[in-house]
Design a protein around this motif. Structure first.
Motif, short mmCIF file in Angstrom:
data_model
loop_
_atom_site.label_atom_id
_atom_site.label_comp_id
_atom_site.label_asym_id
_atom_site.label_seq_id
_atom_site.Cartn_x
_atom_site.Cartn_y
_atom_site.Cartn_z
N ASP A 101 1.03 -1.07 0.43
CA ASP A 101 -0.10 0.08 0.13
C ASP A 101 0.93 0.92 0.03
N ASP A 143 0.90 3.95 -2.83
CA ASP A 143 1.29 5.57 -3.05
C ASP A 143 1.90 6.31 -3.09
N GLU A 196 2.40 6.58 -7.61
CA GLU A 196 1.18 7.18 -7.73
C GLU A 196 1.90 9.08 -7.57
N GLY A 244 -4.72 8.22 0.42
CA GLY A 244 -4.31 7.19 0.20
C GLY A 244 -4.98 5.71 0.28
N ARG A 245 -3.89 4.43 0.18
CA ARG A 245 -4.28 3.32 0.83
C ARG A 245 -3.72 2.79 1.75
N ALA A 246 -2.62 3.57 1.56
CA ALA A 246 -1.76 3.60 3.42
C ALA A 246 -2.17 4.23 4.46
#
Length: 398
Positions: free
Chosen positions: A108, A112, A115, A210-212
């Motif tokens: 994750d 991020d 990106e 983000g994912r994290a």
């Protein structure tokens, strides 16, 4: 009046009284004023660099400086490769949660960072775009890249063996020439020497978690020259004792600080032993040098044996360090008379050495010494105890 070079000068005055006596005794015992001195078998000293010869860490400060200024020579695809190089999949140490208390996974966090870097590469003139960096510093992408990239380094160092994080950090020099890397290092040193010593969080974007999720790693800003180390190195050379550096950073980074006469250390570039990368067409690659040891902890002993002892035939008379990265080289050589620990109140193997130093404090035959400093000023404090940043009372041991 002539200066007596057989002893350590009284100024600067940051050495503890016992440490000054012990160092002076060593200079007189093994230096060129001793009747046993042999110029064909010159004694030598080995110093760790970061948090020993200076306050704070040259390469870790460079990592943030590189991120702050987007000083990379990597396409998004190259960056994504290096970002994951040598890093295990899975969750980080339980201490590495996001600001919402959730655990963080490498997949994750890396997604991020990918990106954010790809967006910055397309937009920022420092990479592949057209917009000035100043116009992008408040964007969520820049905030996420800076915070999560720096967070990842800390997570690697605290989750895995030090070899993972310490090699990872140098792979981002890929596609730099040595001259380009050293110019970036010089700029980082100049910036950090002028910066106040302070700790501050580096928050990622609230708008784009983000994912994290959101993170806010803490960085200790600023660096300082240790004037006492500068004076000691001059005294060692005046007494016919060679000076070497053994570092867990890449050697070319530390050489900028250690060898530039403006800082006063005056270490010959060839006397700096550290990590190494393979080169291709005059540029660094992201491949660790084949058959080269990892110069940390027990690896520093290997480096001294393979390089310095191989050249000279004997071990160092004096060794300086501050952490577990230095603990083994302080105790592994029969020729070493004195190990001096810049006291950072560390546990681990260096903590064992520190406990021995505390138990023999002031004794004439002490094998280890503790030297304290004030982390608010970055200066030695003429005591064995250290005043940690943010604290009000100096302590002797962890």
């Amino acid at each position: 009046m002539a200066i007596d070079t057989s002893v350590l000068p009284d100024q600067p005055a940051g050495w503890s009284a016992a440490n000054r006596r012990a160092i002076n005794q060593l200079l007189q015992t093994v230096g060129n004023s001793s009747p046993d001195y042999n110029p064909a078998r010159k004694p030598y000293a080995v110093f760790d660099w970061d948090n020993t010869c200076i306050m704070n860490d040259t390469e870790e400060s460079l990592l943030l400086y590189q991120a702050e200024n987007l000083l990379f020579k990597l396409t998004p695809a190259e960056f994504a490769e290096v970002l994951r190089q040598g890093v295990p999949d899975g969750m980080f140490h339980p201490d590495y949660t996001n600001l919402d208390g959730q655990p963080v996974a490498m997949a994750d966090l890396a997604a991020d960072i990918d990106e954010a870097y790809a967006w910055l590469y397309a937009h920022c003139a420092a990479l592949g775009g057209t917009q000035p960096l100043a116009a992008l510093r408040e964007t969520p992408q820049f905030q996420n890249f800076r915070a999560k990239f720096y967070y990842l380094y800390g997570a690697l160092c605290d989750t895995y063996p030090m070899e993972v994080g310490y090699k990872w950090i140098i792979y981002f020099y890929k596609n730099f020439t040595p001259a380009e890397l050293q110019a970036m290092v010089a700029d980082s040193i100049t910036y950090n020497l002028a910066e106040s010593l302070h700790q501050a969080a580096i928050p990622s974007s609230e708008q784009q978690p983000g994912r994290a999720g959101r993170v806010a790693p803490v960085h200790f800003y600023g660096m300082r020259v240790h004037a006492e180390i500068v004076a000691l190195m001059a005294a060692l050379r005046a007494n016919g004792i060679d000076v070497h550096v053994s570092t867990a950073s890449i050697d070319d980074v530390v050489r900028v600080f250690a060898s530039n006469p403006v800082y006063g250390y005056n270490i010959p570039a060839e006397n700096v032993l550290g990590l190494k990368l393979e080169m291709a067409n005059g540029k660094y690659t992201n491949v660790y040098k084949k058959d080269w040891h990892f110069n940390w902890g027990p690896g520093k002993t290997i480096g001294i044996q393979n390089v310095f002892v191989a050249q000279k035939g004997y071990g160092p008379a004096l060794v300086f360090g501050d952490s577990d990265g230095d603990a083994w080289m302080m105790k592994d050589f029969a020729d070493t008379r004195l190990g001096v620990i810049i006291n950072r109140l560390q546990a681990g193997v260096i903590g064992q050495n520190s406990q021995q130093a505390a138990a023999t404090l002031g004794l004439p035959d002490a094998r280890f010494l503790l030297q304290g400093r004030d982390e608010h000023t970055g200066c030695f404090n003429a005591d064995e105890r250290t005043l940690k940043y943010g604290e009000t009372e100096a302590r002797l041991l962890a």
